[in-house]
Design an enzyme around this catalytic site. Structure first.
Site, mmCIF file in Angstrom:
data_model
loop_
_atom_site.group_PDB
_atom_site.id
_atom_site.type_symbol
_atom_site.label_atom_id
_atom_site.label_comp_id
_atom_site.label_asym_id
_atom_site.label_seq_id
_atom_site.Cartn_x
_atom_site.Cartn_y
_atom_site.Cartn_z
ATOM 1 N N GLY A 161 0.901 -1.097 -0.041
ATOM 2 C CA GLY A 161 0.097 0.106 0.016
ATOM 3 C C GLY A 161 1.044 1.170 -0.097
ATOM 4 O O GLY A 161 1.871 1.229 -0.837
ATOM 5 N N SER A 194 5.803 -5.098 -1.388
ATOM 6 C CA SER A 194 5.511 -3.885 -1.846
ATOM 7 C C SER A 194 6.032 -2.905 -0.537
ATOM 8 O O SER A 194 7.167 -3.150 -0.304
ATOM 9 C CB SER A 194 4.279 -3.601 -2.414
ATOM 10 N N ALA A 195 5.226 -2.122 -0.056
ATOM 11 C CA ALA A 195 5.663 -1.377 1.011
ATOM 12 C C ALA A 195 6.182 -2.256 2.057
ATOM 13 O O ALA A 195 7.349 -1.569 2.972
ATOM 14 C CB ALA A 195 4.396 -0.545 1.559
ATOM 15 N N HIS A 236 8.372 -3.315 -7.245
ATOM 16 C CA HIS A 236 7.790 -3.023 -8.598
ATOM 17 C C HIS A 236 8.564 -2.348 -9.639
ATOM 18 O O HIS A 236 8.381 -1.594 -10.315
ATOM 19 C CB HIS A 236 6.678 -1.971 -8.316
ATOM 20 N N GLU A 247 8.386 -7.227 -10.733
ATOM 21 C CA GLU A 247 7.111 -7.907 -10.645
ATOM 22 C C GLU A 247 7.450 -9.446 -10.499
ATOM 23 O O GLU A 247 8.224 -10.117 -11.544
ATOM 24 C CB GLU A 247 6.095 -7.718 -11.444
#
Lengths: 241, 241
Positions: free
Chosen positions: B96, B128-129, B165, B200
């Site tokens: 997020g 991700s985060a 990413h 990814e």
């Protein structure tokens, strides 16, 4: 207030500060001779040092302004940055990394002075990071947080947030957030703030209390709880104030 | 240390946390029953409030982990966040907005406790985060700085920076910085730090002192003064430590 807030310096395949030149000339007219340049966002134009990067940045911008009839001199050569702002006829804030720009503006303590000068009529122009610097905060930048500024607060010349280089596209097969999703995250925690998606080759020009969109594309307006919508050239932007 | 640092939760067209499921199962095996979830990065899964957004996020992640045989419970329901970390068998940090995640981790004062627990063997996974949170700082996130955290320092489980990413593509006609340019800006002011572009459908898995790349793509390695280069699956990553 006299503001020229430019989305981006350069369109692909064009010369540096190519497309905004006529707008810059029309903004400054013959009222101004010398422009104080803020190069702080340009951190990697040289491999040797950030100072050297700023030197190169200054030359690059000076060459463009010279053609338009203005002299650029950079704040990083000034012994007293606050005094340099106080004595400036106009200010141009260059693009690059918004975090480094904000870090340096806080470090050199020039934010209050720039605001005071602009409020008494000094011409302020910025592109990319330099447009974000005119917002209340840098919270809608697309840049990487490469350094921690004293605060996310910026100059606050306008009451809304600009997202420069706003783009609708989303790279194929990319699982990361789109620009619109990122702005929606901003709105989720900043519910009373308008975000203005300023597309490439677009700018906002303000004189006194009148602000206008110029350039090639409509603005995209974001507000918490509202569907994003477009504002075309010529339409009123008074609702942002 | 036991780390699973995932680039992204979801590939386009696949189900949520689809591609990493087998890796998660293989990481946690049968050593763990309950996983403490950190939902703080998920700020806009609901229109009503951030708390409600976290509730929805928890449900979404719990459904996936349940299929794998694990129970998810979210830290935002715990009355004492530090104690919740202290008692956790394993931690999953969701993706997020990295700034909101870091803001909350500092606010709830859990960074030191997570680090201490992971150093004594607790399994840490993030996507991700949540992968950026395992780095020394959040300075290589792609996310928008929607809130100002107390500090850019993160948990610091690894000595290098991940750019999750990571993508090579650049949208057509876009005058903004490419990802590589943004990372080069980071390197210009952080000259001693490795940045690992994690594409990814890729992840880093660490057990004891051994770290491995898994998934579909090579890593892209960035260091100041060096040409960026690729590291393939199976190649040593010891130089990062």
């Amino acid at each position: 207030m006299n503001l020229l807030l430019i989305s981006n310096s350069t369109m692909v395949g064009e010369s540096y500060l190519g497309w905004p030149q006529n707008y810059i000339k029309d903004f400054l007219k013959d009222k101004v001779k010398r422009v104080l340049f803020i190069p702080y966002a340009g951190v990697n134009l040289s491999n040797s040092s950030i100072e050297e990067s700023w030197n190169i940045y200054e030359e690059k911008v000076a060459a463009v302004y010279k053609k338009l009839g203005y002299e650029i001199y950079s704040i990083h050569h000034e012994s007293d940055a606050v005094k340099a702002v106080r004595n400036a006829e106009a200010i141009a804030v260059g693009g690059g990394n918004t975090f480094y720009l904000n870090y340096m503006m806080h470090k050199e303590n020039i934010i209050t002075e720039i605001k005071a000068k602009v409020e008494t009529g000094m011409h302020y122009m910025g592109w990319s990071a330099g447009s974000n610097a005119a917002c209340p905060t840098i919270k809608t930048t697309n840049d990487m947080p490469i350094i921690e500024p004293d605060s996310f607060n910026a100059i606050g010349l306008i009451p809304f947030q600009i997202n420069p280089h706003y783009l609708d596209a989303h790279p194929d097969g990319h699982g990361g957030e789109t620009r619109q999703q990122r702005i929606e995250e901003f709105l989720a925690v900043n519910r009373n703030t308008f975000v203005v998606g300023l597309r490439e080759a677009s700018l906002l020009e303000m004189h006194d209390n009148k602000i206008e969109l110029k350039g090639k594309h409509p603005l995209r307006i974001f507000k918490y709880g509202q569907k994003p919508y477009e504002i075309n050239i010529g339409e009123s932007l008074d609702f942002l104030f």
